[in-house]
Motif scaffolding. Structure first.
Motif: not given
Ligand code: SF4
Lengths: 439, 470
Positions: A370, A372-374, A376, B124-127, B131
């Motif tokens: 993704m 948009e994710d920070s 990992w 932030k982490k999509f889930y 988020f």
């Protein structure tokens, strides 16, 4: 604190008069605020109730009244605040702490014990293991002060009878032994401190190598030769082939009291159960996240197949952190609570396929798919902790045996479960000024 | 709450079945009060009509959660903690996710401080369609200098809207922080045996929530909480101390169990949210990875067992990701099936020759199927059918997965098998084999039956895809 004695019954009477419904002069403003009219902000009824006692005595009274179940909190707090209201917000600070004694009772309904299941057999019992391992025996949720936990948690590490796809950070540890299950078993015991070894006969799957059951059984013999810890024998998960594979494996392992993995409702569990009872092994009763299915299978194993109670371990299914662990956790917790409260179709130790954590993309993917994710961060640190937290969470629900893969995960999971079990000694730490910690 | 059945709540409701709350009867509304899916204020007559006001108040008291709810911060980012009614999530659900606060300290230089706050704020982490994010900043006074602390607090306020915990045992330091931050309603940390009178004064003067701290002394903890309540202070958080290792950690674990059990069982003096400080792990481990791991281990234990707010140090993604996920795991409402949005999803880079695989919108099923395919690098489409969050086997049995519903969701996604793919074929899950004929008729497409377990799909595709029949 005072010379005046107040009888409990008097207090009870006084505070009955304060029942919200009977209170006069109480109006409700907006949402919840109680406005108590009366001289100087102190409600007459309350003034009467509190009589001539000093403020601290009234606090005691209120505490007692609260214990008696009267809704004095709000009245009391408001009026106490209202007394100095004339001089606006001068804080109200007591001269000394109100002494208190903390008490809590043990859970009365936990009066059933979980079965003890012993795996492995030493020469004294006709086997060749150096030691046995006993699972279960709890009479409370794990690590709770309500009961003693007789046995710690154990870890059995996965060994496969052929090279398989693994996350990079797992694979790194096994590259030298990946073609030799016996060496692989030695490595997890000697280098990674595994309590047990699980030999997965996955090559028997008709969709993989279709290795004949008889040939697969030789691998079991090799592993039994290579290590002297108790072992678990797993099939390929193919419901047609597994009963035959497990039969042959059970036969060559006769006397060693292995755990056969597994009997389930979607294969011929009678054959698996019979293999276990004929050769003196325990059987893993595997269901998929459904407490009623678990009861049904356990019942069938006991009633229909005659498996003794001390030879059943349950695997109610492990879903990885972020991929259904909420179901897996609650399912296990419900199973364990039901067992402790007397459901004797569920009073068995539990086992978790903690390795499933490596199915979570967070544990093996190089980076988040993704955008948009920070970030990992490096995956070599993500994977082991994913396996640790998946296992740790289930340990809190009552899981006894963990099937795992990564050496770091095993090390940390053992450290934390044994800490909570109470067998880890450390120096005492002064945390009173943790705020000032330099890090 | 003090009520056990809808009937007990119903007694206090108007009984007119007016329907304003959206339910057709007051009884139906009452059952939602008991499962806490509605608030009492959702019954407008109870709020507005004068003659119900006394009943409103009584019922409100009876419905109040056993564990007091405390709000920290202001505006959209404000967090609520506490508010629980049960010891096990399957008995109802846990309310108000554990608030995750990450530390900054007043001896940091300004550039590092701002950078760290931003990292915390932005993570932030999509889930499952949203988020996961971090909640709060804990400002520690390591200087013990009021001016330095005030300046740091001010910098935090200038940089983020996240709520704060102001941490010092020195009342003068806390006062300096509160002078900057009182209108942001921070949580004060902490009152202890030595400073409690001065802290109590501050808390009342600035009207903020307060933590009481009594390391491994539950009598003192209860005494502090009872004394603060007695002074009219309502918003209290309990810290029984988080000892990070050995038998002391086992004791800490049991302290949490005891406090929450007593609170749920009706001991009001101790029925408050509980704070844990996993960052004490950093007092024991000095390499970053070990400390981050152990801190995450402690955070996970107390996400599961009754920690309502926690102060953490590591902001490495490998620590934050599991911390966010375990908290979400425990606080997901077990009464609502977790679902994903229906539609056609792409795994890898599918094209017209790729298979189209049908599954349900039960999140567990969907994510399992998706990760099974993705991890084997299969390029394909997945049709996610809205089965109301029910898994394949049960949805086939219960009629949530039918040929019509498959057709409906292909159409909703504007995915035409005949134009988008070369094979006009769908693959049904093995557990939905009995829908084969129906689906063929309704879609006018070929139907293949895949494996029962999606873990076997990649292998199955190797032998069965592409299909022989065009
Ligand atoms: S709004 Fe209130 S009075 Fe009207 S139906 Fe709902 S609960 Fe009953």
């Amino acid at each position: 604190m005072t010379n005046k004695n107040i009888k409990l019954s008097e207090i009870s009477d006084i505070f009955k008069k304060l029942d919200v419904e009977e209170l006069e002069g109480v109006t409700i403003e907006g949402d919840i605020e109680l406005d108590i009219s009366g001289g100087g902000g102190l409600n007459p009824a309350l003034a009467y109730a509190l009589g001539h006692e000093a403020a601290q005595v009234s606090l005691h009274v209120a505490n007692i009244a609260r214990m008696l179940g009267y809704p004095v909190d709000q009245l009391f707090a408001t009026s106490m605040g209202a007394v100095p209201a004339a001089e606006t917000t001068r804080p109200n600070v007591l001269d000394e702490l109100i002494p208190s004694k903390f008490e809590v009772s043990k859970v009365a309904e936990w009066n059933n014990s979980i079965e003890e299941v012993t795996l492995g057999a030493t020469s004294a019992d006709g086997g060749s293991r150096k030691n046995t391992i006993t699972l279960g025996g709890e009479n409370a949720l794990p690590y709770h002060f309500d009961g003693e936990m007789p046995h710690r948690n154990y870890v059995t590490m996965d060994v496969f009878d052929m090279p398989i796809g693994m996350a990079k950070s797992v694979k790194e540890n096994y590259e030298d032994v990946i073609n030799d299950p016996a060496d692989w078993a030695k490595k997890v015991v000697n280098d990674f401190n595994a309590d047990m070894v699980t030999i997965h006969l996955i090559s028997t799957d008709p969709l993989i190598n279709d290795t004949p059951a008889r040939e697969a059984a030789k691998v079991v013999e090799d592993v039994l030769q290579a290590v002297d810890v108790p072992i678990v024998i797993g099939g390929s998960g193919n419901p047609q082939k597994d009963p035959e594979v497990l039969e042959k494996a059970a036969e060559v392992a006769e006397g060693e009291r292995v755990l056969l993995a597994s009997a389930s409702l979607n294969l011929d569990y009678e054959r698996v159960a019979k293999a276990a009872t004929d050769y003196g092994h325990a059987v893993l009763s595997w269901t998929q996240l459904e407490i009623n299915a678990q009861k049904e299978l356990n019942r069938k194993l006991m009633k229909q197949c005659g498996v003794p109670r001390d030879s059943i371990v349950m695997d109610p299914t492990t879903a990885a952190l972020g991929y259904g662990l909420d179901y897996a956790y609650t399912n296990m917790e419900r199973i364990r609570l039901a067992g402790l409260m007397g459901d004797d179709e569920l009073t068995f130790p539990m086992s978790s396929g903690t390795t499933n954590a490596w199915g979570a993309r967070e544990s093996w993917m190089k980076e988040s798919p993704m955008n948009e994710d920070s970030n990992w961060g490096p995956r070599e640190y993500r994977g082991p902790i994913w396996e640790i937290i998946t296992g740790l969470t289930l340990s809190l629900a009552g899981n006894d045996l963990f099937m795992m893969m990564h050496p770091t995960s095993v090390e940390v999971l053992k450290e934390i479960t044994q800490t909570l079990f109470g067998s880890v000694e450390t120096e005492s730490l002064d945390i009173t000024n943790w705020i000032g910690t330099e890090v | 709450m003090k009520l056990n059945s809808p009937l007990e709540a119903y007694k206090y409701l108007p009984g007119t079945n007016c329907g304003e709350c959206g339910e057709t009867t007051c009884m139906a509304f009452a059952s939602h009060l008991i499962d806490r899916s509605y608030k009492l204020t959702d019954c407008k007559p109870m709020v507005k009509v004068n003659k119900y006001s006394k009943k409103f108040d009584v019922l409100k008291q009876l419905l109040a959660p056993e564990i007091h709810e405390v709000e920290i911060g202001v505006g959209e980012r404000a967090v609520k903690i506490g508010g629980d009614d049960v010891l096990f999530r399957h008995k109802l659900t846990f309310f108000n996710k554990t608030a995750l606060a990450y530390d900054v300290w007043d001896t940091m230089d300004e550039k590092d401080l701002v950078e760290r706050i931003k990292k915390i704020d932005d993570f932030k982490k999509f889930y499952v369609g949203e988020f996961l994010t971090l909640d709060m900043i804990a400002v520690r006074s390591t200087s013990n200098d009021p001016e330095k602390f005030a300046a740091t607090v001010k910098k935090v306020i200038d940089t983020t809207d996240m709520p704060m915990v102001l941490c010092s045992f020195n009342p003068a330091v806390l006062r300096a922080g509160l002078d900057e931050a009182a209108d942001k309603k921070p949580l004060i940390y902490a009152a202890n045996q030595d400073n409690w009178q001065e802290v109590a004064e501050l808390v009342q003067e600035y009207d903020v929530a307060v933590t009481v701290f009594a390391p491994n002394d539950l009598d003192l903890l209860k005494s502090l909480a009872g004394t603060f309540s007695g002074m009219g202070i309502k918003d209290i958080v309990l810290d029984p101390g988080t000892f990070p290792t050995g038998k002391e950690l086992k004791t800490t674990f049991n302290n949490f169990l005891k406090i929450r059990r007593a609170g749920i069982n009706g001991d009001h003096d101790i029925a408050f949210p509980i704070m844990t400080v996993p960052m004490t792990a950093w007092m024991v481990y000095d390499d970053d990875v070990s400390a981050s791991y152990w801190e995450t281990v402690i955070a996970s234990i107390f996400s599961v067992r009754y920690g309502d707010i926690m102060i953490l140090h590591s902001i490495e993604p490998y620590a934050l990701l599991p911390q966010l996920h375990i908290r979400d795991t425990i606080y997901t409402d077990p009464r609502t099936p977790v679902t994903v949005d229906p539609g056609v999803m792409e795994v890898g880079s599918p094209d017209a020759n790729s298979p189209v695989i049908v599954t349900t919108n039960f999140a567990l099923t969907y994510y399992t199927v998706e990760s099974d395919l993705a991890s084997s690098k299969v390029d394909c489409y997945i049709l996610v059918v809205d089965t109301e969050g029910i898994g394949v086997e049960a949805a086939v049995a219960g009629g949530q997965l039918t040929a019509e519903k498959i057709k409906r969701d292909f159409e909703a996604a504007e995915f035409d098998l005949k134009t988008r793919t070369n094979y006009n074929t769908v693959i049904l899950p093995g557990l939905a084999a009995r829908l084969q004929g129906d689906v063929e008729d309704v879609l006018g497409a070929n139907v293949l039956i895949g494996s029962a377990d999606s873990g076997r799909l990649p292998g199955w595709l190797e032998t069965n895809w592409p299909p022989t029949k065009k």
